[in-house]
Write a protein that holds these residues in place. Structure first.
Motif, mmCIF file in Angstrom:
data_model
loop_
_atom_site.group_PDB
_atom_site.id
_atom_site.type_symbol
_atom_site.label_atom_id
_atom_site.label_comp_id
_atom_site.label_asym_id
_atom_site.label_seq_id
_atom_site.Cartn_x
_atom_site.Cartn_y
_atom_site.Cartn_z
ATOM 1 N N ILE A 1 0.838 -1.198 0.000
ATOM 2 C CA ILE A 1 0.000 0.000 0.000
ATOM 3 C C ILE A 1 0.873 1.247 0.000
ATOM 4 O O ILE A 1 0.572 2.244 -0.677
ATOM 5 N N SER B 1 0.846 4.254 -2.826
ATOM 6 C CA SER B 1 0.459 5.612 -2.440
ATOM 7 C C SER B 1 1.240 6.698 -3.168
ATOM 8 O O SER B 1 0.906 7.884 -3.031
ATOM 9 N N SER C 1 -10.106 5.611 0.772
ATOM 10 C CA SER C 1 -10.010 4.156 0.597
ATOM 11 C C SER C 1 -9.095 3.532 1.637
ATOM 12 O O SER C 1 -9.394 2.468 2.197
ATOM 13 N N TYR C 2 -7.984 4.194 1.925
ATOM 14 C CA TYR C 2 -7.045 3.652 2.913
ATOM 15 C C TYR C 2 -7.668 3.632 4.303
ATOM 16 O O TYR C 2 -7.494 2.662 5.053
ATOM 17 N N CYS C 3 -8.391 4.695 4.658
ATOM 18 C CA CYS C 3 -9.041 4.730 5.967
ATOM 19 C C CYS C 3 -10.101 3.631 6.073
ATOM 20 O O CYS C 3 -10.229 2.988 7.127
ATOM 21 N N TYR D 1 -10.067 0.802 4.467
ATOM 22 C CA TYR D 1 -9.332 -0.466 4.591
ATOM 23 C C TYR D 1 -8.846 -0.669 6.021
ATOM 24 O O TYR D 1 -8.949 -1.774 6.575
ATOM 25 N N GLN D 2 -8.348 0.395 6.649
ATOM 26 C CA GLN D 2 -7.886 0.285 8.024
ATOM 27 C C GLN D 2 -9.040 -0.029 8.980
ATOM 28 O O GLN D 2 -8.870 -0.761 9.951
ATOM 29 N N GLY E 1 2.513 2.591 7.481
ATOM 30 C CA GLY E 1 1.288 3.377 7.561
ATOM 31 C C GLY E 1 1.556 4.864 7.674
ATOM 32 O O GLY E 1 0.852 5.681 7.075
ATOM 33 N N THR F 1 2.538 6.113 4.303
ATOM 34 C CA THR F 1 1.355 6.162 3.444
ATOM 35 C C THR F 1 0.525 7.403 3.733
ATOM 36 O O THR F 1 0.056 8.090 2.810
#
Length: 591
Positions: free
Chosen positions: A220, A224, A260-262, A264-265, A512, A515
């Motif tokens: 990821i 990014s 999208s990353y949030c 996914y987390q 993270g 990212t």
């Protein structure tokens, strides 16, 4: 005599010079409106021109100009400022320490909030954003202050911080975590042995191991950097048009990736549980097959690769304790208890239900002989397809079953299922007070970061002017240690526990943080550039970010074991990044 003659000649020469020279003068008032006054050459030809006829530099105006060029503007009208090198260095240290305090408050408050509310929204959404908040604040104020020209000059501080944070976390802190967290590596599979560090500084015999989720975090991180590529496309194509549009597209893309990353987390704990449950089920399958092979009076497969019906029937009869020609849930549970899956935390009832779901095609909660044979055949085919050993039936049956068993055991370990008790909260005694304390810490950290971000940017800019050192290099080297110090210290302390699980969490946190720098901080930066109409001219900085993220991302995406020698690659990338930016900017004129 000669002396008197020389004196007489000198006197005559002086009188001669006075005779041929006409000098006149008059007083000039200091109230003249200009500091540059006519010398009077053309004044006789223009009688209407009034004013002084002599060249004069007004001392009061000269003093005002010198004073204005040597003073600085106080932030908020009261915070101290200076134009000296040592004074600005002191201010950078003070304001940098305050940003470190803000980052510490945000980190501690986030951890307290995580204890109360658990992972999910807090761990997936708030923690990454709060961790990147100091950097985002500095980037924001670097582009908001003053006129457009001032913002264009100071925005290099924000880009230096963005690039410096990404590079520092991915290189210096990453390599330090490998050194601090190293353990002995097993010779058979190069996996780190928890808590064992007897081989000293052997480059290949010591190192760290992580779980598979850490590999996903590294991938990821590598993905990014896409918005950087998009915003850089016009420069790559040597095009002067479309640069503003490229900034807008990159901004939309980075915000979309942030959302999208949030998400996914937020959903990662649920995904992780599903993956872990699947890995446990595969390990149960391999354990049962291995156990049945050891108890069988013959081979499970014939020479042609078909299930050996006679052997499987004998196994069925051995498991069927009450001889009713059906296997019940209690009989399957007795089988699983006898196998003793000690290496995994197995829920025996859940394992029984999954075995029934695989075998019981009639849905009567029992397994007859036909269902048992079909189920064993399906499991054997799955083992042959997944096993690394020979899938040949007959004498090699034990070989591929052993390989399948070891593979499922390693998959279970890579998912980070072991030692979960290290991170399980024992319960909070006073949740209301802890919640209030967490919110207060977050509020104080946010206020400090917002209040002292602008003075820190001004101090860096003034220090750059006083020393003629580009503000980018000051912010690239110094500021990341202030804004990311709490994350760095936390990662190093966590890595020192020398366990696979803590190493996995450490490196996942680093990936993270990078990212979030690449998407959240870049989103803030691009929004400033687009809203204020600034020029995007950071080709060398973008190249450094791309190289570091792609190299470290690719390096960590496809391996879970990192011998000690891998830290040298990370350490070497840091001075390489500084040198590359300097050469591209000052020798090739990229920026």
């Amino acid at each position: 005599m000669d002396s008197n003659s020389n004196k007489l000649q000198l006197l005559l020469l002086s009188l001669f010079l006075l005779a041929i020279t006409a000098v006149h003068s008059r007083s000039v008032p200091y109230s003249t409106p200009s500091d540059l006054i006519s010398d009077g050459i053309n004044s006789n030809n223009n009688h209407n021109q009034r004013g002084p006829q002599y060249l004069l530099l007004n001392p009061s105006i000269k003093a005002e100009e010198e004073s204005s060029s040597s003073t600085c503007e106080q932030t908020y009208g009261f915070l101290p400022c200076t134009t000296t090198v040592l004074g600005n260095l002191f201010l950078i240290i003070v304001y940098g320490y305050l940003m470190y305090v803000a980052a510490t408050y945000l980190s501690n408050g986030s951890e307290l909030l995580l204890e109360i509310l658990g992972p999910g929204v807090v761990g997936g959404l708030f923690l990454p954003i709060l961790g990147a908040l100091p950097d985002a604040m500095l980037i924001l104020v670097s582009g908001l202050s003053g006129t457009k020209e001032t913002a264009q000059s100071q925005v290099s501080v924000g880009m230096g911080l963005l690039a410096g944070s990404t590079v520092m976390l991915s290189t210096v802190i990453w390599g330090t975590c490998v050194v601090v967290g190293k353990c002995d590596l097993r010779e058979s599979d190069s996996v780190a042995i928890d808590g064992q560090n007897t081989k000293g500084l052997r480059l290949t015999g010591t190192g760290v191991s992580t779980d598979v989720w850490t590999c996903y975090a590294a991938r990821i991180m590598a993905i990014s950097v896409i918005p950087f590529v998009v915003v850089q496309l016009p420069q790559m194509l040597n095009s002067t048009s479309g640069r503003h549009l490229a900034v807008l597209i990159a901004l939309i893309l980075s915000v979309s990736m942030l959302i999208s990353y949030c998400l996914y987390q937020v959903f990662q704990p649920w995904i992780q549980k599903r993956r872990l449950a699947f890995a446990k089920h595969k390990h149960v399958i391999s354990g049962i097959l291995k156990h049945l092979r050891q108890r069988a009076l013959g081979r499970l497969l014939t020479d042609s690769g078909e299930p050996n019906i006679d052997v499987i029937k004998k196994l069925f009869d051995a498991i069927d304790e009450n001889k009713d020609e059906r296997l019940s849930a209690s009989e399957l549970k007795a089988l699983i208890i006898g196998i003793r899956f000690e290496e995994i935390d197995l829920d025996q009832d859940d394992a029984v239900s999954k075995v029934l779901s695989d075998f019981d095609t009639s849905n009567d909660s029992h397994i007859d002989i036909k269902e048992f044979i079909n189920g064993i055949e399906k499991w054997l085919n799955e083992a042959m397809q997944a096993g690394t050993g020979s899938a040949d039936p007959g004498p090699h049956t034990m070989k591929f079953l052993d390989d399948f068993h070891l593979q499922t055991k390693r998959e279970h370990a890579l998912l980070g299922a072991e030692e979960e008790s290290d991170e399980v909260a024992e319960g909070v005694e006073n949740p209301k007070w802890v919640s209030f304390k967490a919110v207060l810490m977050l509020l104080i950290g946010t206020i400090i970061a917002a209040a002292f971000a602008d003075p820190l940017v001004d101090a860096v800019d003034n220090f750059s002017a006083a020393t003629s050192i580009p503000s980018f290099f000051i912010s690239f080297i110094a500021l990341p240690f202030a804004t990311n110090s709490s994350e760095a210290v936390s990662a190093i302390i966590f890595a020192s526990r020398k366990k696979i699980r803590t190493a996995s969490l450490t490196f996942s946190e680093l990936y993270g943080a990078v990212t979030m720098n690449n998407i959240l901080c870049l989103s803030v930066f691009l929004a400033l550039v687009y809203a204020r109409g600034l020029t995007w001219d950071f080709s060398s900085e973008v190249l450094v970010i791309l190289i570091v993220c792609l190299v470290m991302g690719a390096f960590a995406s496809f391996r879970t074991n990192f011998p000690l020698w891998t830290c040298s690659i990370a350490y070497a990338l840091y001075p390489f990044s500084l040198a590359l930016v300097y050469v591209l900017d000052y020798f090739f004129g990229w920026s």
